[in-house]
Scaffold this active site. Structure first.
Site, short mmCIF file in Angstrom:
data_model
loop_
_atom_site.label_atom_id
_atom_site.label_comp_id
_atom_site.label_asym_id
_atom_site.label_seq_id
_atom_site.Cartn_x
_atom_site.Cartn_y
_atom_site.Cartn_z
N GLU A 197 -33.46 -8.44 -48.19
CA GLU A 197 -34.03 -9.20 -47.34
C GLU A 197 -33.47 -9.63 -46.04
O GLU A 197 -32.94 -10.34 -46.69
CB GLU A 197 -34.91 -9.92 -48.07
CG GLU A 197 -36.33 -10.11 -47.41
CD GLU A 197 -36.46 -11.44 -46.25
OE1 GLU A 197 -35.62 -10.74 -44.79
OE2 GLU A 197 -36.19 -12.45 -46.31
N LYS A 225 -27.29 -17.21 -57.82
CA LYS A 225 -26.77 -18.30 -56.76
C LYS A 225 -27.35 -18.71 -55.44
O LYS A 225 -27.83 -18.16 -55.08
CB LYS A 225 -25.57 -17.72 -56.63
CG LYS A 225 -24.56 -18.25 -55.30
CD LYS A 225 -23.49 -17.01 -54.89
CE LYS A 225 -22.13 -17.52 -53.95
NZ LYS A 225 -23.49 -18.57 -52.46
N GLU A 247 -30.61 -12.49 -33.23
CA GLU A 247 -31.14 -13.09 -34.17
C GLU A 247 -30.43 -14.17 -33.43
O GLU A 247 -29.55 -14.88 -34.41
CB GLU A 247 -31.56 -12.87 -35.23
CG GLU A 247 -31.77 -13.78 -35.90
CD GLU A 247 -32.46 -13.12 -37.89
OE1 GLU A 247 -33.92 -13.69 -38.08
OE2 GLU A 247 -31.49 -12.52 -37.55
N CYS A 288 -36.21 -15.68 -40.55
CA CYS A 288 -36.09 -15.04 -40.86
C CYS A 288 -37.17 -13.43 -40.24
O CYS A 288 -36.61 -12.65 -39.01
CB CYS A 288 -36.12 -14.10 -41.99
SG CYS A 288 -36.88 -13.93 -43.30
#
Length: 474
Positions: free
Chosen positions: A240, A167, A371, A274
């Site tokens: 992750e 997905k 972040e 990331c």
């Protein structure tokens, strides 16, 4: 764009309902993607489960199929890259690189040797430790690198003998759907099934009884939900998750050199990586020089529609992330930070934000501690190396980090003190298929890539062959 369909059990499958996909360069819906139903998801998992019975039996066939997949991807780059640019926003050249990266991952795993480990071979017994496939994998991928990060999962999972239901993010489903169609002619029916939908679909997948493994790349918050959903069924997970990567500049670094390199490590993919640099620590003695160098890079780079040949950075991918970057930059400026470059939304349609360099901040500012995942970089000064290492580590994040200095051994010693999965010296974002990638703390569970990433898609089986008449106890 139209005619996007799911791939389930070797068939192209439309849906009764669809959802709009926005081009971030315009802020307008330009295509529709199918909304997968529960019944269609059940069919995808059923197809994957049936296909796995034969797929797991022939490793040499799996390796050859991965090579054929790589060829198909490279041959279709001219078709796939424009779709990726339209839905993700990145420049067309970067989109082409992403397609080829997916192919390179297939090639790497196709050629990765996986010999059994013989841990005993004597007069009593021969004992091998053999990797076995887990079964069906549910894979959920993010919007920043839709294809690259999908194939970080697809290639090792399929080599190991698993099958998959994949997905993509609802912000960027289209290129992945196209890849599902492309590979239907390469893979046996049901080995790779591609479905699309929103958050509900992700929840259905992680809670579904068929998959034995969930591989997820995305936010920490969603990763925690995935782990909780997997726990009752003891599904294996690889997560992750996010990062807040520090870059520490040492006092023997050249300001001009590190400014260029750090800017590249922070603003790759418009900061939507990331493991990109998210905060920079600079000695007081060279602080102004580094800030000035970073600002010069930010002011010189060309931001525009990814289809424009001279665009080096595109827009932020989606409105929620666009608004988050605005919020964090606005908060920093409201609390005394200065914008050495940028600091504002660009005056044009779409989700464009000026490449921003922020000075005059300290730890405790939201844009330093959180972040940002976008084109805004805070630069913080320091005096003492022990103190700055402690500050860099004082976070729940632990994905990556880098140290920059003229004395490589000294820089490497400092890098070794960082609490993160990858510690770079005088570079950042140096990634490769043979190199494990994962995070400490909240930045992840497990790793991807290399033989270590392949092992994440296997179970360990001991094969004990007795060479005596007696049956061992136990």
């Amino acid at each position: 764009m139209s005619d996007f369909v799911m791939s389930i059990g070797g068939d192209t499958v439309p849906a009764a309902e669809s959802f709009g996909v926005v081009n971030p360069a315009t802020g307008e819906v330009f295509a529709e993607a199918p909304e997968c139903t529960r019944q269609q998801l059940d069919a995808a998992f059923d197809a994957a489960s049936k296909a796995q019975r034969d797929w797991k039996l022939d490793e040499s066939a799996r390796r050859q199929t991965l090579l054929t997949m790589a060829d198909a991807l490279m041959a279709s780059a001219a078709e796939l890259a424009p779709v990726l640019t339209s839905e993700q926003g990145k420049p067309l050249g970067d989109a082409n690189i992403e397609v080829f990266a997916a192919a390179i991952w297939c090639q790497y795993f196709a050629n990765l040797e996986t010999p059994p480990q013989v841990i005993q071979d004597d007069a009593q017994a021969r004992v091998e430790v053999v990797p076995r496939p887990i079964g069906v994998v549910a894979a959920i991928t993010p919007w920043n690198f839709p294809l690259t990060l999908a194939f970080w999962k697809i290639a090792p999972a399929l080599l190991a003998g698993n099958t998959m239901v994949l997905k993509p993010s609802p912000f960027t489903p289209l290129t992945t759907l196209k890849v599902g169609e492309l590979l239907r002619d390469v893979l046996p029916a049901g080995v790779l099934n591609v479905v699309s939908g929103g958050d509900d679909l992700g929840a259905w997948m992680t809670g579904h009884p068929v998959p034995r493994k969930i591989s997820f790349t995305g936010s920490i918050e969603t990763g925690k939900l995935v782990a909780m959903s997997a726990a009752p069924d003891l599904k294996r997970v690889t997560l992750e998750l996010g990062g807040n990567d520090p870059a520490i500049v040492l006092d023997d670094a050249d300001p001009a050199t590190v400014s260029k390199a750090i800017f590249s490590g922070a603003f790759n993919n418009n900061g939507q990586v990331c493991s990109a640099i998210k905060r920079v620590y600079v000695p007081e003695s060279m602080y102004d020089d580094v800030v000035e160098g970073l600002a010069a890079e930010a002011n010189a780079i060309k931001v525009g529609d990814g289809t424009d040949a001279d665009s080096q950075l595109g827009p932020i991918n989606n409105r929620p992330q666009f608004e988050r970057v605005q919020e964090l930059v606005g908060d920093a400026l409201a609390h005394g930070a200065q914008a050495a470059a940028g600091g504002s939304v660009m005056d044009r349609p779409g989700y464009f934000f000026e490449p921003t360099i922020l000075s005059g901040l300290s730890d405790g500012s939201r844009i330093v501690d959180e972040e940002q995942f976008g084109p805004a970089l805070p630069v913080i000064s320091y005096r003492d190396i022990d103190d700055v290492v402690e500050r860099a580590n004082a976070t729940h994040f632990g994905l990556s980090g880098s140290v920059w200095g003229g004395d490589e051994d000294r820089a490497a010693a400092v890098a070794g003190r960082l609490e993160c999965g990858t510690a770079w010296v005088n570079t950042h974002l140096a990634l490769a298929p043979q190199q494990p990638f994962g995070g400490f703390k909240w930045s992840g569970v497990g790793v991807e890539n290399g033989p270590w990433g392949l092992a994440e898609f296997t179970e360990v089986q001991v094969v004990y062959r007795s060479k005596t008449a007696e049956t061992p106890a136990g």
